[in-house]
Design an enzyme around this catalytic site. Sequence first.
Site, PDB file in Angstrom:
ATOM      1  N   GLU A  64      29.839  10.904 -12.511  1.00 14.87           N
ATOM      2  CA  GLU A  64      28.856  10.383 -11.559  1.00 14.87           C
ATOM      3  C   GLU A  64      29.343  10.651 -10.123  1.00 14.87           C
ATOM      4  O   GLU A  64      28.601  11.111  -9.273  1.00 14.87           O
ATOM      5  CB  GLU A  64      28.700   8.884 -11.804  1.00 14.87           C
ATOM      6  N   ARG A 107      38.958   6.109 -27.197  1.00 15.88           N
ATOM      7  CA  ARG A 107      38.305   5.437 -28.331  1.00 15.88           C
ATOM      8  C   ARG A 107      37.881   6.418 -29.417  1.00 15.88           C
ATOM      9  O   ARG A 107      37.707   6.038 -30.575  1.00 15.88           O
ATOM     10  CB  ARG A 107      37.138   4.570 -27.832  1.00 15.88           C
TER      11      ARG A 107
HETATM   12  P1  AMP Z   1      29.554  10.791 -20.998  1.00 14.67           P
HETATM   13  O1  AMP Z   1      30.491  11.935 -20.676  1.00 14.67           O
HETATM   14  O2  AMP Z   1      28.713  10.398 -19.829  1.00 14.67           O
HETATM   15  O3  AMP Z   1      28.728  11.062 -22.252  1.00 14.67           O
HETATM   16  O4  AMP Z   1      30.461   9.516 -21.265  1.00 14.67           O
HETATM   17  C1  AMP Z   1      31.057   9.320 -22.488  1.00 14.67           C
HETATM   18  C2  AMP Z   1      32.405   8.671 -22.370  1.00 14.67           C
HETATM   19  O5  AMP Z   1      32.418   7.581 -21.446  1.00 14.67           O
HETATM   20  C3  AMP Z   1      32.822   8.114 -23.723  1.00 14.67           C
HETATM   21  O6  AMP Z   1      34.173   8.458 -23.954  1.00 14.67           O
HETATM   22  C4  AMP Z   1      32.596   6.635 -23.615  1.00 14.67           C
HETATM   23  O7  AMP Z   1      33.652   5.934 -24.215  1.00 14.67           O
HETATM   24  C5  AMP Z   1      32.533   6.316 -22.115  1.00 14.67           C
HETATM   25  N1  AMP Z   1      31.341   5.523 -21.738  1.00 14.67           N
HETATM   26  C6  AMP Z   1      30.334   5.947 -20.927  1.00 14.67           C
HETATM   27  N2  AMP Z   1      29.423   4.987 -20.747  1.00 14.67           N
HETATM   28  C7  AMP Z   1      29.817   3.929 -21.484  1.00 14.67           C
HETATM   29  C8  AMP Z   1      29.273   2.613 -21.748  1.00 14.67           C
HETATM   30  N3  AMP Z   1      28.121   2.195 -21.212  1.00 14.67           N
HETATM   31  N4  AMP Z   1      29.959   1.792 -22.581  1.00 14.67           N
HETATM   32  C9  AMP Z   1      31.116   2.202 -23.135  1.00 14.67           C
HETATM   33  N5  AMP Z   1      31.683   3.413 -22.938  1.00 14.67           N
HETATM   34  C10 AMP Z   1      31.056   4.269 -22.112  1.00 14.67           C
END
Ligand code: AMP
Length: 170
Positions: free
Chosen positions: A94, A57
């Site tokens: 996670e 995205r």
């Molecule tokens: P992080 O590495 O934990 O910051 O996760 C970010 C990535 O996971 C991004 O590319 C987001 O598109 C996706 N992502 C994580 N949590 C969500 C959520 N609640 N809704 C949509 N996309 C998410």
Amino acid sequence: MIERYIRDVPDFPKKGILFKDITPLLQSPEGFRETIDLLARVVEPKSYDLICGIESRGFIFGCALANRLNKGFVPIRKPGKLPWKTASESYELEYGKDSIEIHLDACKPGQKVLLIDDLLATGGTMEAATKLVRKIGGTPIACAFVVELTFLAGRKKLEGMPIHSLVKVG
Ligand code: AMP
């Protein structure tokens, strides 16, 4: 008011996750245009040379912004997708690990890079992306997101880097 175009989908992709669905925003010409207008304003375009977007995205917003501002676009992809020589960086999920890749020649030494993704959650993905850009000789100057889940404190992982988000969800 781009918040109204973001749809909450409970328990996707698994139980307990509230997924922030940006497809209604993309579907709306006004919503999508406003989002790119806002992203174009959060960081002074003269302060960077390239826009780097994270699969998948981050490509949508990063490419639209790059095209609007007449900047080059660099994709950061999941492993095994890029055809040329790559640098790779792993990060914690996670459960388990994941990694992302960038082409070795994606930026010239010292080029300034704005990194874009749709959403900041724990910050692990963006932290790995900033490391990748540095690995190939680029200089990340800021990160921009459409949505930030503030309760996950992803900013902490990106300390020292200017972080911009259009919609904050607490
Ligand atoms: P992080 O590495 O934990 O910051 O996760 C970010 C990535 O996971 C991004 O590319 C987001 O598109 C996706 N992502 C994580 N949590 C969500 C959520 N609640 N809704 C949509 N996309 C998410």
